[in-house]
Design a protein around this motif. Structure first.
Motif, PDB file in Angstrom:
ATOM      1  N   ASP A  19     133.081  28.572  19.469  1.00 19.41           N
ATOM      2  CA  ASP A  19     131.678  28.649  19.057  1.00 19.41           C
ATOM      3  C   ASP A  19     130.815  27.726  19.922  1.00 19.41           C
ATOM      4  N   LEU A  20     131.316  26.509  20.167  1.00 21.72           N
ATOM      5  CA  LEU A  20     130.577  25.566  21.012  1.00 21.72           C
ATOM      6  C   LEU A  20     130.457  26.082  22.445  1.00 21.72           C
ATOM      7  N   ASN A  21     131.521  26.669  22.957  1.00 20.35           N
ATOM      8  CA  ASN A  21     131.475  27.237  24.313  1.00 20.35           C
ATOM      9  C   ASN A  21     130.480  28.391  24.386  1.00 20.35           C
ATOM     10  N   ALA A  22     130.436  29.219  23.349  1.00 15.79           N
ATOM     11  CA  ALA A  22     129.475  30.326  23.315  1.00 15.79           C
ATOM     12  C   ALA A  22     128.052  29.767  23.283  1.00 15.79           C
ATOM     13  N   SER A  23     127.838  28.731  22.476  1.00 17.87           N
ATOM     14  CA  SER A  23     126.508  28.106  22.416  1.00 17.87           C
ATOM     15  C   SER A  23     126.152  27.484  23.763  1.00 17.87           C
ATOM     16  N   LEU A  24     127.124  26.816  24.383  1.00 18.47           N
ATOM     17  CA  LEU A  24     126.896  26.214  25.688  1.00 18.47           C
ATOM     18  C   LEU A  24     126.555  27.275  26.727  1.00 18.47           C
ATOM     19  N   GLU A  25     127.202  28.408  26.664  1.00 20.17           N
ATOM     20  CA  GLU A  25     126.936  29.500  27.592  1.00 20.17           C
ATOM     21  C   GLU A  25     125.504  30.018  27.417  1.00 20.17           C
ATOM     22  N   VAL A  26     125.082  30.175  26.169  1.00 14.75           N
ATOM     23  CA  VAL A  26     123.711  30.609  25.888  1.00 14.75           C
ATOM     24  C   VAL A  26     122.725  29.564  26.408  1.00 14.75           C
ATOM     25  N   TYR A  27     123.003  28.302  26.144  1.00 13.05           N
ATOM     26  CA  TYR A  27     122.148  27.216  26.604  1.00 13.05           C
ATOM     27  C   TYR A  27     122.072  27.204  28.135  1.00 13.05           C
ATOM     28  N   ASN A  28     123.207  27.362  28.796  1.00 11.55           N
ATOM     29  CA  ASN A  28     123.232  27.369  30.265  1.00 11.55           C
ATOM     30  C   ASN A  28     122.423  28.540  30.830  1.00 11.55           C
ATOM     31  N   LYS A  29     122.513  29.694  30.191  1.00 14.34           N
ATOM     32  CA  LYS A  29     121.723  30.851  30.646  1.00 14.34           C
ATOM     33  C   LYS A  29     120.229  30.575  30.484  1.00 14.34           C
ATOM     34  N   GLN A  30     119.880  30.002  29.334  1.00 16.52           N
ATOM     35  CA  GLN A  30     118.473  29.661  29.110  1.00 16.52           C
ATOM     36  C   GLN A  30     118.009  28.598  30.112  1.00 16.52           C
ATOM     37  N   ALA A  31     118.850  27.634  30.397  1.00 16.44           N
ATOM     38  CA  ALA A  31     118.504  26.591  31.364  1.00 16.44           C
ATOM     39  C   ALA A  31     118.322  27.194  32.760  1.00 16.44           C
ATOM     40  N   GLU A  32     119.164  28.141  33.119  1.00 16.54           N
ATOM     41  CA  GLU A  32     119.055  28.803  34.429  1.00 16.54           C
ATOM     42  C   GLU A  32     117.752  29.602  34.516  1.00 16.54           C
ATOM     43  N   ILE A  33     117.389  30.295  33.441  1.00 16.07           N
ATOM     44  CA  ILE A  33     116.138  31.055  33.409  1.00 16.07           C
ATOM     45  C   ILE A  33     114.952  30.097  33.555  1.00 16.07           C
ATOM     46  N   THR A  34     114.998  29.003  32.816  1.00 13.04           N
ATOM     47  CA  THR A  34     113.929  28.003  32.896  1.00 13.04           C
ATOM     48  C   THR A  34     113.854  27.408  34.298  1.00 13.04           C
ATOM     49  N   LYS A  35     115.001  27.155  34.892  1.00 12.34           N
ATOM     50  CA  LYS A  35     115.051  26.602  36.244  1.00 12.34           C
ATOM     51  C   LYS A  35     114.396  27.560  37.239  1.00 12.34           C
ATOM     52  N   LYS A  36     114.727  28.857  37.119  1.00 10.52           N
ATOM     53  CA  LYS A  36     114.138  29.847  38.024  1.00 10.52           C
ATOM     54  C   LYS A  36     112.624  29.927  37.847  1.00 10.52           C
ATOM     55  N   LYS A  37     112.173  29.885  36.586  1.00  8.18           N
ATOM     56  CA  LYS A  37     110.733  29.911  36.328  1.00  8.18           C
ATOM     57  C   LYS A  37     110.064  28.680  36.924  1.00  8.18           C
ATOM     58  N   ASN A  38     110.696  27.535  36.756  1.00  2.00           N
ATOM     59  CA  ASN A  38     110.131  26.298  37.298  1.00  2.00           C
ATOM     60  C   ASN A  38     110.072  26.338  38.824  1.00  2.00           C
ATOM     61  N   LEU A  39     111.107  26.882  39.453  1.00  2.02           N
ATOM     62  CA  LEU A  39     111.104  27.001  40.910  1.00  2.02           C
ATOM     63  C   LEU A  39     109.989  27.924  41.387  1.00  2.02           C
ATOM     64  N   LYS A  40     109.766  29.020  40.646  1.00  5.56           N
ATOM     65  CA  LYS A  40     108.667  29.922  40.999  1.00  5.56           C
ATOM     66  C   LYS A  40     107.326  29.203  40.849  1.00  5.56           C
ATOM     67  N   THR A  41     107.214  28.432  39.791  1.00  4.74           N
ATOM     68  CA  THR A  41     105.982  27.674  39.569  1.00  4.74           C
ATOM     69  C   THR A  41     105.774  26.663  40.686  1.00  4.74           C
ATOM     70  N   ILE A  42     106.832  25.981  41.073  1.00  5.04           N
ATOM     71  CA  ILE A  42     106.740  25.001  42.166  1.00  5.04           C
ATOM     72  C   ILE A  42     106.320  25.691  43.455  1.00  5.04           C
ATOM     73  N   ASP A  43     106.926  26.859  43.744  1.00  5.73           N
ATOM     74  CA  ASP A  43     106.548  27.607  44.949  1.00  5.73           C
ATOM     75  C   ASP A  43     105.081  28.021  44.885  1.00  5.73           C
TER      76      ASP A  43
END
Length: 112
Positions: A19-43
């Protein structure tokens, strides 16, 4: 019995880990999406910054050109003022006046 309890505890721990690994996976996906959005914003912000820098250069160039023109007109105005101070005949005054006010009735009489 102790072995059964230990096995049940291990199964429970494994389930919690999954369950924790599944939650971590969801969190990591959300973090990656946020990271991509932030990179686009920075660009995007970088592009805006470059455009602003370009506009600053254009503004500085325009201001420099304006200052050159102002100095030119001030020098011309000073020269015309000095010329007016030295003019004594009417035709010379009309000729100088005609340079600036060509639609004026005096302009047509310049040189007559």
């Amino acid at each position: 019995m102790l072995l059964l309890a230990s096995l049940a505890y291990n199964l429970h721990q494994n389930q919690q880990n999954e369950d924790l690994n599944a939650s971590l996976e969801v969190y990591n996906k959300q973090a990656e999406i946020t990271k991509k959005k932030n990179l686009k914003t920075i660009d995007s912000l970088h592009d805006i910054s470059l455009r602003l820098d370009s506009l600053v250069v254009i503004k500085e160039d325009a201001n420099a050109e304006l200052q050159i023109r102002i100095q030119h007109y001030l020098a011309k105005d000073t020269a015309d003022e000095e010329a007016l101070n030295g003019i004594t005949n009417t035709d010379s005054i009309r000729s100088l006046f005609a340079r600036y006010y060509s639609n004026n009735h005096l302009a047509g009489k310049a040189g007559h």
